[in-house]
Design a protein around this motif. Structure first.
Motif, short mmCIF file in Angstrom:
data_model
loop_
_atom_site.label_atom_id
_atom_site.label_comp_id
_atom_site.label_asym_id
_atom_site.label_seq_id
_atom_site.Cartn_x
_atom_site.Cartn_y
_atom_site.Cartn_z
N ALA A 1 0.83 -1.20 0.00
CA ALA A 1 0.00 0.00 0.00
C ALA A 1 0.87 1.26 0.00
O ALA A 1 0.56 2.24 -0.69
CB ALA A 1 -0.92 -0.01 1.21
N ARG A 2 1.95 1.22 0.75
CA ARG A 2 2.85 2.38 0.78
C ARG A 2 3.47 2.62 -0.58
O ARG A 2 3.60 3.76 -1.04
CB ARG A 2 3.96 2.16 1.81
CG ARG A 2 3.48 2.33 3.21
CD ARG A 2 4.65 2.55 4.17
NE ARG A 2 4.19 2.43 5.54
CZ ARG A 2 4.96 2.61 6.61
NH1 ARG A 2 6.24 2.89 6.44
NH2 ARG A 2 4.47 2.50 7.82
N ALA B 1 0.95 4.03 -2.90
CA ALA B 1 0.74 5.44 -2.56
C ALA B 1 1.87 6.30 -3.14
O ALA B 1 1.65 7.44 -3.57
CB ALA B 1 0.66 5.61 -1.05
N GLU B 2 3.06 5.73 -3.15
CA GLU B 2 4.21 6.44 -3.74
C GLU B 2 3.97 6.64 -5.24
O GLU B 2 4.25 7.72 -5.78
CB GLU B 2 5.47 5.62 -3.49
CG GLU B 2 6.74 6.24 -4.04
CD GLU B 2 7.09 7.56 -3.36
OE1 GLU B 2 6.77 7.72 -2.17
OE2 GLU B 2 7.67 8.43 -4.04
N GLU C 1 -6.07 -0.38 3.02
CA GLU C 1 -5.00 0.56 2.64
C GLU C 1 -4.68 0.46 1.16
O GLU C 1 -4.57 1.47 0.45
CB GLU C 1 -3.71 0.27 3.41
CG GLU C 1 -3.88 -0.15 4.85
CD GLU C 1 -2.57 -0.74 5.40
OE1 GLU C 1 -1.67 0.08 5.68
OE2 GLU C 1 -2.44 -1.97 5.54
N GLN D 1 -7.28 2.06 -0.94
CA GLN D 1 -7.23 3.53 -0.90
C GLN D 1 -6.10 4.06 -1.78
O GLN D 1 -6.28 5.03 -2.53
CB GLN D 1 -7.05 4.01 0.54
CG GLN D 1 -8.33 3.85 1.37
CD GLN D 1 -8.10 4.16 2.84
OE1 GLN D 1 -6.97 4.17 3.31
NE2 GLN D 1 -9.18 4.40 3.58
N SER D 2 -4.94 3.42 -1.69
CA SER D 2 -3.82 3.85 -2.54
C SER D 2 -4.17 3.69 -4.01
O SER D 2 -3.84 4.54 -4.84
CB SER D 2 -2.57 3.03 -2.20
OG SER D 2 -2.16 3.25 -0.86
#
Lengths: 156, 156
Positions: B33-34, B37-38, B80, B83-84
Motif C-alpha cells: 500500500a505504501r 501510494a508512492e 489501505e 485507498q492507494s
DNA sequence: TGGTGCGGTTGACACTGTCAACCACACCAC
DNA sequence: GTGGTGTGGTTGACAGTGTCAACCGCACCA
C-alpha cells in the motif's frame, strides 16, 4: 503448491520429484514453459490478430496461477521457457505482419507494434487478475481493452 | 523475505512482528500500500502524462519486488491497498483529462484512455522485469514503449 | 553374470509461519 | 498510592517445507 504434495498426489514419496527435477523452481519452470508454449500454439492457430490476443487473454484468465508463473521471478534462465517465449514471439510477429499486409495496422517495424500489443494485453490481464479493472465507476475487461487498442490502431 | 528476519533485522524477537500485524500477508499488504501510494504521489506531482508514466516506470524498475508485491496475489481485500489504488487512479484520470484539454489526446471517456495507458505501462514494466523485452533482435524498454504509445495517441 | 544407473524409498536437517503462555511496564480510575 | 488493564515484548513449541544423504530394487547391457 508444495513439492511434497506433488509427491502425495502422484502416489509417490515426498522425495520422488527430485528424481525428475533439480529442485522446486526447475519443476515450476517446466510447467511455465508448457503454458507459454500453449500461448504460442494459440497464437499460431489464429489468423486474426485481435481474435488471437483475445483468446490469449481468455486462456490467461482461466489459469491465473499459470499466467503468473510464466512471467514470474525466476532465479535462473530456463532453456525451455526461453524456447517457448521465442515461439510465442514469432507467432505474434507473424500476426502483426499479416495485419499490416491487410492494411489493418500501420506500416513500420512489426516488432514495435508487437511489443505495444503484447504490453497492452499483458498489462490488462495482470491488472484484471489483481482486481484493478473490475473496480471503479467504469469496469472493463482485458478482452475489451485489447479490442479497443487494436481498433484504435486500425482506425488511427 | 521471512518474518523472522524482519524481527532479526529490527533487533527484536522472531514473534514481535505479530504485535503489529495480523500475519505475514498483512505486513506485506502494508508495504504494498505504501509503494502504491508512492506511485500515486508520483503521478500527482507531474503535469505531463508521458513524463508521469515514465517516472512511474522508472520507480517500478528500481524496486521490482515492491512492484510485484503491489499487483500480487492477495488472499484478502486490504483497505489501505484499495485507498492507494483509488488515489493513483484519480491522479491518472486527472493527467488524462488535462492532456485531452490540451488536445494531446483524443476526446472520449477519460477512463477508457486511462485504462489503455496503465495497461501498456503495467504490461511493459512486467515484461521487462521478466526479461521479455531485453531479448530478441530489437530490444526495447518500458519508457520507450510508453512514449511510443502516447505519441501514437497524440498523432492518431 | 556381473555392473551400472535410474527411479524409488526413508530419515534427517535447518528453517518457516503461527500459536500459546508468560512478562514488564506505562497508564488510568479510584 | 494501589490495583487493574492493555500494549509490546519474550520464549518455547508445533506442523509443515525444501533439500540432502544414504540406501534399495530392478531393468538392461557388455
Amino acid at each position: 503448491m508444495t513439492l511434497r504434495e506433488v509427491g502425495r498426489r502422484s502416489g509417490v514419496s515426498h522425495n520422488a520429484p527430485y528424481k525428475h527435477f533439480l529442485d522446486k523452481e526447475a519443476l515450476l519452470a517446466t510447467v511455465a514453459a508448457r503454458e507459454l508454449a500453449e500461448y504460442a500454439a494459440l497464437l499460431e492457430s489464429e489468423s486474426d490478430l485481435s481474435t488471437a490476443m483475445r483468446a490469449y487473454a481468455r486462456r490467461a484468465l482461466r489459469f491465473p496461477a499459470r499466467f503468473r508463473l510464466v512471467y514470474g521471478p525466476w532465479s535462473f534462465d530456463s532453456i525451455e521457457l526461453g524456447q517457448s517465449a521465442d515461439a510465442a514471439w514469432a507467432a505474434l510477429l507473424r500476426l502483426v505482419g499479416a495485419s499490416q499486409g491487410d492494411a489493418k495496422l500501420p506500416a513500420g517495424p512489426p516488432s514495435r507494434l508487437a511489443n505495444l500489443i503484447r504490453s497492452v494485453a499483458h498489462g490488462a490481464i495482470d491488472l484484471a487478475l489483481a482486481g484493478h479493472l473490475a473496480k471503479g465507476d467504469e469496469p472493463t475487461t482485458p478482452e475489451q481493452l485489447i479490442d479497443d487498442f487494436v481498433a484504435m490502431l486500425t482506425a488511427g
